[in-house]
Scaffold this active site. Structure first.
Site, PDB file in Angstrom:
ATOM      1  N   LYS A  20       0.719  28.332   1.300  1.00 40.81           N
ATOM      2  CA  LYS A  20       0.951  27.333   2.359  1.00 40.81           C
ATOM      3  C   LYS A  20      -0.422  27.842   3.339  1.00 40.81           C
ATOM      4  CE  LYS A  20       4.942  25.926   4.935  1.00 40.81           C
ATOM      5  NZ  LYS A  20       6.079  26.349   5.606  1.00 40.81           N
TER       6      LYS A  20
HETATM    7  C1  E4P Z   1       8.243  24.462   6.772  1.00 39.93           C
HETATM    8  O1  E4P Z   1       7.372  24.295   5.842  1.00 39.93           O
HETATM    9  C2  E4P Z   1       8.052  24.539   8.090  1.00 39.93           C
HETATM   10  O2  E4P Z   1       7.579  25.546   8.197  1.00 39.93           O
HETATM   11  C3  E4P Z   1       9.480  24.424   8.820  1.00 39.93           C
HETATM   12  O3  E4P Z   1       9.956  23.448   8.374  1.00 39.93           O
HETATM   13  C4  E4P Z   1       9.219  24.596  10.431  1.00 39.93           C
HETATM   14  O4  E4P Z   1      10.439  24.115  11.218  1.00 39.93           O
HETATM   15  P1  E4P Z   1      10.592  24.517  12.700  1.00 39.93           P
HETATM   16  O5  E4P Z   1       9.979  23.344  13.386  1.00 39.93           O
HETATM   17  O6  E4P Z   1      11.966  24.337  12.908  1.00 39.93           O
HETATM   18  O7  E4P Z   1      10.062  25.834  13.063  1.00 39.93           O
END
Ligand code: E4P
Length: 215
Positions: free
Chosen positions: A83
């Site tokens: 990521k």
């Molecule tokens: C996933 O890839 C993201 O990091 C996550 O969904 C972020 O979610 P949030 O906005 O609730 O922190």
């Protein structure tokens, strides 16, 4: 639509995986920090539970650092997806990692142009954050619609992971827009099972069953 679990919590991952509907897992530094355990150990354990793409995020801000971290992280398991934040350095790293056959998930996507650039660099996945857009008074699902339209017009291979999901409605709308994947927190996934009429229906069937003469 594939469903990923958006968590680093091992108990939740085991539970959701036992339902047989989880295709992968996404983590981020905040989710890892919540668990209070070693990053590598958590990721290793997730990979031993779920047989699907597992996103692990780099923390370097320069391409060179990201690439170095990525090359180490992929040694953990064949299902690791790196990521990478949506920055010019991130995109540079994606280009290099793609050439090395390392899968990437470009995160913190808040515009269609960002998704387009990530796809051009060869990202395996892009993660547009719908909830955080809604939080600031914008329409997160509108962004998914835009990205899906662009990607389908140009036959882009990059898969769209709808991220920052806050409600079952986000998940349903993602499926209706043809998103490839939704990454869903455990609390929302559990809500997706529920309907008051299902509960009432079970209660009524069981009550009526009591009236069936038994030999
Ligand atoms: C996933 O890839 C993201 O990091 C996550 O969904 C972020 O979610 P949030 O906005 O609730 O922190």
């Amino acid at each position: 639509m594939k469903i990923f679990l958006d968590t680093a919590n091992i108990e939740d991952i085991k539970k959701a995986n036992s339902w047989g509907i989880i295709d992968g897992v996404t983590t981020n530094p905040s989710l890892i920090a919540k668990e209070g355990k070693d990053f590598k150990e958590v990721v290793e354990e997730i990979c031993s539970i779920v047989d699907g793409p597992i996103s692990a995020e780099v923390i370097s801000e320069d391409a060179e650092g990201m690439i170095k971290e990525a090359r180490e992280l992929v040694k953990i398991h064949k299902n690791i997806v790196i990521k990478i934040p949506m920055t010019s350095e991130g995109i540079k790293a994606v280009k290099t990692l793609t050439a090395e056959d390392i899968k990437t998930n470009v995160t913190l996507i808040f515009s269609a142009n960002q998704a387009l650039l990530a796809a051009k660099a060869g990202a395996s996945y892009v993660s547009p954050f719908v909830g955080r857009l809604d939080d600031q008074g914008e329409d997160g699902m509108q962004l998914i619609e835009e990205i899906m339209q662009i990607f389908s017009m140009y036959d882009v291979a990059t898969e769209v992971i709808v991220a920052s999901i806050r409600s079952p409605l986000h998940a349903k709308l993602s499926a209706m827009l043809g998103a490839d994947i939704s990454t869903i927190p455990m609390s929302v996934l559990q809500k997706m099972f529920n309907h008051t009429q299902t509960d009432l229906g079970i209660k009524k069937f069981l009550a009526d069953w009591e009236k069936v003469p038994k030999k």
